[in-house]
Structure formats: C-alpha cells, structure tokens
Design a protein around this motif. Sequence first.
Motif, PDB file in Angstrom:
ATOM      1  N   ARG A   1       4.725 -35.641  -0.442  1.00  0.00           N
ATOM      2  CA  ARG A   1       6.018 -35.755   0.237  1.00  0.00           C
ATOM      3  C   ARG A   1       6.632 -34.393   0.565  1.00  0.00           C
ATOM      4  N   GLY A   2       5.861 -33.335   0.427  1.00  0.00           N
ATOM      5  CA  GLY A   2       6.363 -32.011   0.752  1.00  0.00           C
ATOM      6  C   GLY A   2       7.332 -31.432  -0.250  1.00  0.00           C
ATOM      7  N   GLN A   3       7.301 -31.926  -1.490  1.00  0.00           N
ATOM      8  CA  GLN A   3       8.266 -31.485  -2.488  1.00  0.00           C
ATOM      9  C   GLN A   3       7.688 -30.578  -3.565  1.00  0.00           C
ATOM     10  N   CYS A   4       6.357 -30.584  -3.746  1.00  0.00           N
ATOM     11  CA  CYS A   4       5.790 -29.837  -4.870  1.00  0.00           C
ATOM     12  C   CYS A   4       5.062 -28.554  -4.453  1.00  0.00           C
ATOM     13  N   GLY A   5       4.583 -28.481  -3.206  1.00  0.00           N
ATOM     14  CA  GLY A   5       3.912 -27.275  -2.727  1.00  0.00           C
ATOM     15  C   GLY A   5       2.453 -27.137  -3.110  1.00  0.00           C
ATOM     16  N   ALA A   6       1.893 -28.118  -3.803  1.00  0.00           N
ATOM     17  CA  ALA A   6       0.492 -28.017  -4.232  1.00  0.00           C
ATOM     18  C   ALA A   6      -0.474 -27.995  -3.055  1.00  0.00           C
ATOM     19  N   CYS A   7      -0.035 -28.483  -1.899  1.00  0.00           N
ATOM     20  CA  CYS A   7      -0.916 -28.584  -0.728  1.00  0.00           C
ATOM     21  C   CYS A   7      -0.723 -27.432   0.246  1.00  0.00           C
TER      22      CYS A   7
ATOM     23  N   GLN B   1      -1.498 -22.791 -16.066  1.00  0.00           N
ATOM     24  CA  GLN B   1      -1.910 -23.454 -17.305  1.00  0.00           C
ATOM     25  C   GLN B   1      -2.880 -24.583 -16.970  1.00  0.00           C
ATOM     26  N   CYS B   2      -2.356 -25.730 -16.502  1.00  0.00           N
ATOM     27  CA  CYS B   2      -3.287 -26.816 -16.148  1.00  0.00           C
ATOM     28  C   CYS B   2      -4.061 -26.479 -14.878  1.00  0.00           C
ATOM     29  N   GLY B   3      -3.464 -25.662 -13.997  1.00  0.00           N
ATOM     30  CA  GLY B   3      -4.151 -25.199 -12.797  1.00  0.00           C
ATOM     31  C   GLY B   3      -3.983 -26.076 -11.569  1.00  0.00           C
ATOM     32  N   TYR B   4      -3.343 -27.225 -11.698  1.00  0.00           N
ATOM     33  CA  TYR B   4      -3.269 -28.138 -10.551  1.00  0.00           C
ATOM     34  C   TYR B   4      -2.456 -27.544  -9.399  1.00  0.00           C
ATOM     35  N   CYS B   5      -1.384 -26.852  -9.727  1.00  0.00           N
ATOM     36  CA  CYS B   5      -0.518 -26.288  -8.686  1.00  0.00           C
ATOM     37  C   CYS B   5      -0.965 -24.899  -8.242  1.00  0.00           C
ATOM     38  N   THR B   6      -1.952 -24.336  -8.923  1.00  0.00           N
ATOM     39  CA  THR B   6      -2.267 -22.916  -8.755  1.00  0.00           C
ATOM     40  C   THR B   6      -2.684 -22.535  -7.345  1.00  0.00           C
ATOM     41  N   SER B   7      -3.501 -23.348  -6.693  1.00  0.00           N
ATOM     42  CA  SER B   7      -3.934 -22.990  -5.341  1.00  0.00           C
ATOM     43  C   SER B   7      -2.741 -22.900  -4.400  1.00  0.00           C
ATOM     44  N   GLY B   8      -1.810 -23.837  -4.517  1.00  0.00           N
ATOM     45  CA  GLY B   8      -0.613 -23.794  -3.684  1.00  0.00           C
ATOM     46  C   GLY B   8       0.276 -22.620  -4.025  1.00  0.00           C
TER      47      GLY B   8
ATOM     48  N   ILE C   1       6.258 -26.063  -7.208  1.00  0.00           N
ATOM     49  CA  ILE C   1       6.638 -26.502  -8.554  1.00  0.00           C
ATOM     50  C   ILE C   1       5.468 -26.362  -9.521  1.00  0.00           C
ATOM     51  N   CYS C   2       5.759 -25.813 -10.706  1.00  0.00           N
ATOM     52  CA  CYS C   2       4.770 -25.733 -11.787  1.00  0.00           C
ATOM     53  C   CYS C   2       5.312 -26.531 -12.960  1.00  0.00           C
ATOM     54  N   ARG C   3       4.740 -27.682 -13.199  1.00  0.00           N
ATOM     55  CA  ARG C   3       5.242 -28.537 -14.277  1.00  0.00           C
ATOM     56  C   ARG C   3       4.929 -27.963 -15.654  1.00  0.00           C
ATOM     57  N   CYS C   4       3.998 -27.020 -15.719  1.00  0.00           N
ATOM     58  CA  CYS C   4       3.686 -26.373 -16.996  1.00  0.00           C
ATOM     59  C   CYS C   4       4.671 -25.253 -17.316  1.00  0.00           C
ATOM     60  N   GLY C   5       5.442 -24.821 -16.316  1.00  0.00           N
ATOM     61  CA  GLY C   5       6.450 -23.783 -16.543  1.00  0.00           C
ATOM     62  C   GLY C   5       5.908 -22.373 -16.611  1.00  0.00           C
ATOM     63  N   ALA C   6       4.912 -22.057 -15.788  1.00  0.00           N
ATOM     64  CA  ALA C   6       4.321 -20.719 -15.808  1.00  0.00           C
ATOM     65  C   ALA C   6       5.050 -19.749 -14.876  1.00  0.00           C
ATOM     66  N   TYR C   7       6.274 -20.053 -14.528  1.00  0.00           N
ATOM     67  CA  TYR C   7       7.017 -19.262 -13.543  1.00  0.00           C
ATOM     68  C   TYR C   7       7.114 -17.765 -13.875  1.00  0.00           C
ATOM     69  N   PRO C   8       7.459 -17.370 -15.111  1.00  0.00           N
ATOM     70  CA  PRO C   8       7.559 -15.920 -15.400  1.00  0.00           C
ATOM     71  C   PRO C   8       6.255 -15.182 -15.125  1.00  0.00           C
TER      72      PRO C   8
END
Length: 213
Positions: free
Chosen positions: A99-105, A155-162, A190-197
């Motif tokens: 839905r264009g909200q998480c940025g993973a794509c 961390q989990c890596g799912y969002c990493t490519s995006g 969005i990173c649900r694991c919280g790796a933002y820093p």
Amino acid sequence: MSSKKPCIPPDGEGISNGTRRDFLKKSSLVTAVLLTPGTVVEAAEKQWDEKFADIFEKIPVSLEVNGVKHNLSVEPRVTLLDVLREQLDLTGTKKGCDRGQCGACTVHVDGVRINSCLSLALTNDGKKITTIEGLAKGDELHPMQEAFIKHDGFQCGYCTSGQIMSAVALMKEGHTRSETEIREFMSGNICRCGAYPNIVNAIQDVKQQGGLS
C-alpha cells in the motif's frame, strides 16, 4: 438512417491496421471455438475464459532493469513490483504492506526512488529501473551495502533492500546535511526491528567517505 459511429475507429484514429487485423483474427478464433459442439462445457473445465482473457488483456511493455532490456506482456492492472518479482524473478524487492506505506518495495526509476507497489508496470514503459540486485558490481558490493553491514543497519533483513535503495537515492538528492534531515527523508521506510540509529550511522559513514561516485 442510424447516426451511430462504427465500433472500430477508422485508420489513424486510435487503432492501427495491424492492431485491427489482430483483433479480428482473435475474435474470429474465439467465435469459431465457442460455436463448436460440446466446447462450452470443455471450455469451463479447462478455464479457457482465463486463457482468452490473457489474449485480449495483456499489453506489451519494454523495461530496462539493471541494464538489461526486457520485452514483456503484462495485464494493465499489474504493478511494477509484481512484474519484478513474478516475471523477472528479482525477489530482492520485497512486498511488505502493498500500500506504499512501508517502503520495502523501493526501487529507482530513471534515478528517482519510488514505491514499486504503487506504480503500474505499463506506466514505466521504456524507463530504466534499478533494483537492489543492480547495485553491486559483480562480487563488489555498493558502498551503501558495505556500510549497512559494517554498522549492523538491519536485523531481520526484510526491509533492508528498500532501506538501502532509499539511502542511495537520499544521498543523490542531497538530503544528508544532518541526522535530523536523514531521518526525515528516510521516514518512508519502516523498520519494525528498530534498526534506525544504525541505518543513520551507515548513511553518515558513506557521506564521510566521500559519498557516492
């Protein structure tokens, strides 16, 4: 006398002779098949309706992905994300919220980052697309990829490519003047694991090393 216009427009008004001939050939073939005794039941069993839909609905599209040109046939409603994953097997681009909200794509289209789940494949006809698979040069990782590994920017890596695709675009856009600015212009990922820093640290490291060539 009827004033209705013909269903098929004349030459030069929206449909070419070749397209018209193709349409008539396909229509004649479908009509002939369906008028054959016993084919209605057989058509239902073999899902011919879906196959005929493919003939009429799919449209040619040309995409240059990671430097390779692809001539594809897609349905008008299919997204760029689904074409990348399902037709080109480039699964590094992830489907998260769709839905264009998480940025993973996130991918780059003509150098601009977009959410590929919100972009129809047909609207990208003739454009140059870069996915996460196109960043590295053989076994040599992209500087941003190396920085994410160095600073544990995942961390989990799912969002990493995006995240990485957005980070690369972020630097080219010039939005790295402060940590606050980086966080603001990375907020669409969005990173649900919280790796933002650690993600911010990775981006700042690439900047300190001279940015991207």
